[in-house]
Design a protein around this motif. Structure first.
Motif, short mmCIF file in Angstrom:
data_model
loop_
_atom_site.label_atom_id
_atom_site.label_comp_id
_atom_site.label_asym_id
_atom_site.label_seq_id
_atom_site.Cartn_x
_atom_site.Cartn_y
_atom_site.Cartn_z
N PRO A 91 0.29 1.56 -13.73
CA PRO A 91 -0.01 2.81 -13.04
C PRO A 91 1.23 3.37 -12.36
N GLY A 92 1.34 4.68 -12.31
CA GLY A 92 2.51 5.31 -11.69
C GLY A 92 3.65 5.35 -12.68
N ILE A 227 3.20 -0.99 -1.70
CA ILE A 227 3.34 -2.15 -2.61
C ILE A 227 1.95 -2.67 -2.96
N ALA A 228 1.57 -2.54 -4.23
CA ALA A 228 0.27 -3.04 -4.67
C ALA A 228 0.42 -4.47 -5.18
N ASP A 229 -0.32 -5.39 -4.57
CA ASP A 229 -0.33 -6.77 -5.04
C ASP A 229 -1.46 -6.90 -6.07
N ASP A 252 4.41 2.47 -5.22
CA ASP A 252 5.83 2.53 -5.58
C ASP A 252 6.30 1.22 -6.19
N ILE A 253 5.59 0.14 -5.82
CA ILE A 253 5.94 -1.20 -6.32
C ILE A 253 4.65 -1.90 -6.72
N CYS A 272 9.07 -1.52 -10.05
CA CYS A 272 9.25 -0.47 -9.03
C CYS A 272 9.62 0.85 -9.69
N ILE A 273 9.42 1.92 -8.95
CA ILE A 273 9.78 3.24 -9.48
C ILE A 273 11.31 3.37 -9.50
#
Ligand SMILES: Cc1ncc(COP(=O)(O)O)c(C=O)c1O
Length: 416
Positions: A91-92, A227-229, A252-253, A272-273
């Motif tokens: 995602p992202g 930050i998505a874990d 973003d991460i 990361c982006i």
């Protein structure tokens, strides 16, 4: 073997561990041929069943070619393939992946990237926001993220401070948003770390996706790195390939591990982006991310991850995930008002039931009795305190799910 010290185990009171000599599909088999149905994917790692021949063959092929090489100054085809396949699925707009070898390090690296991102720009942002009751691993950094709790009591003096806000559980959405806004009145917040949509170790607690989305939006508005874990939620567990797909705002991460290799080998990945990476990209060596592990991006683990992706992206696997999710939903409808249950809910392939228990903590005695109730019936379910959950490999059949459900029904209707 008396010389082995097992994880999360009080060795004095625990029964002798069950020795498993074979794994096939959903079953783990002992020396004398007793089969245990693995209802928790062996600590949430296994996706397609044990000893899956396709993944095993791909690992064997890789092992005969290149088993390992230092990943500083060198690279190899399995890492290149995995990265090019994984990035577009995340995602992202993830631009780079940093590899390690377990979930705790994947998160620890996410935190270090976020903190150093600000440091490299001479910013004073160093503080971290998390969810109360979160779990991100067992290193000192990730233990700190969980806040002081019963699991990390001996280390309280050595944990660093974080600001923990109420997670956006249904009914607590406004409180969660207010607490985030209050935390952001301080301008030194570097990042917000969260388990997306469901908090695993704290009892498979499900969040309101709309409110979680709102939290991410607020963070973005305040230039706070998110930050998505996805260590537990990644690779299809919650119904979508990644939990953050259900959110409009993207992190973003993203931190990954557990199911990434299909449960065969340890691997961690932190994506990361590009904008974050650019803060490290410099003539100045001090601005590099000076972090690494011996087995970073191990070729066997990367080959296993590519093979597992082949299976995860197949139509057959997608159908299985839908079948599991539908079966869980039917179970929840039938049992959620049972007087013995405080909560019964599901998200994708994860089902959780919270039993009413006056001592409802991780150390609840119910945990012990439930665990042994299922083990005696040859089903591996490992409750988190008074929360029982089912998180099976995707190859489970309808009949095997029904067997688990019927056994759970015995705990509700019987004497337990
Ligand atoms: C959400 C989450 N993050 C991180 C971890 C830590 O992973 P590992 O046990 O591989 O260090 C876990 C482990 O359960 C987890 O559930």
């Amino acid at each position: 073997m008396a010389a082995i010290w097992h994880p999360f185990t009080q060795m004095k009171t625990a029964k002798a561990p069950i020795e498993i000599v074979k794994g096939k599909g959903i079953y783990l088999t002992t020396h004398d041929g007793v089969d245990y149905l693995d209802g928790i994917s062996s600590w949430w790692t296994n996706l397609h069943g044990h000893s899956h021949p396709y993944i095993a063959e791909k690992i064997a092929e890789q092992a005969l070619n290149l088993e390992h090489v230092i990943f500083s100054g060198f690279t190899h085809p399995p890492a290149l393939e995995l990265t090019s396949r994984l990035l577009p699925l995340l995602p992202g707009k993830m631009g780079k992946i940093f590899y390690s070898d377990n979930g705790s390090t994947a998160v620890e690296i996410g935190l270090k990237i976020a903190i150093q991102y600000w440091h490299n720009q001479n910013s004073g942002k160093t503080k971290i926001i998390t969810f109360k009751g979160g779990y991100h691993g067992d290193t000192f950094g990730t233990m700190s993220m969980a806040g002081k709790n019963v699991l990390n009591r001996p280390f309280w003096n050595h944990l660093f401070d974080v600001t923990a806000i109420t997670p956006p559980i249904i009914g607590l959405e406004e409180k969660s948003i207010r607490e985030l806004q209050a935390a952001l009145t301080s301008d030194n917040i570097a990042c917000f770390l969260f388990e997306p949509l469901i908090q695993g170790v704290s009892g498979m607690v499900i969040h309101c996706s709309k409110a979680l989305n709102h939290l991410l939006k607020i963070c973005k508005d305040h230039q706070v790195i998110t930050i998505a874990d996805e260590v537990m939620t990644g690779f299809g567990r919650t119904g979508t390939l990644f939990a953050c797909e259900r959110l409009e705002e993207k992190p973003d991460i993203i931190c990954l591990s557990k199911g990434i290799t299909g449960g065969f080998l340890p691997l961690g990945a932190t994506a990361c982006i590009e904008e974050i990476y650019q803060a490290f990209h410099s003539e100045n060596k001090h601005k590099a991310l000076l972090h690494g592990h011996s087995y970073t991006a191990n070729p066997l683990a990367c080959a296993s991850a590519c093979a597992s992706l082949d299976l995860t992206q197949s139509l057959a696997c997608e159908k299985q995930r839908t079948m599991i999710a539908n079966a869980h939903t039917t179970f929840v409808k039938k049992w959620k008002h049972h007087p013995k249950l405080k909560r019964c809910e599901s998200l994708g392939t994860i089902l959780s039931l919270e039993y009413r228990d006056k001592n409802g903590t991780y150390f609840s005695t119910l945990s012990h009795s439930l665990y042994h109730f299922f083990i005696e019936r040859h089903i591996l379910l490992r409750p988190l305190g008074n929360v029982l959950y089912v998180l099976p490999p995707y190859c489970i059949s309808k009949d095997e799910l029904t067997l688990i459900y019927n056994t759970i029904a015995l705990t509700l209707e019987g004497d337990l």
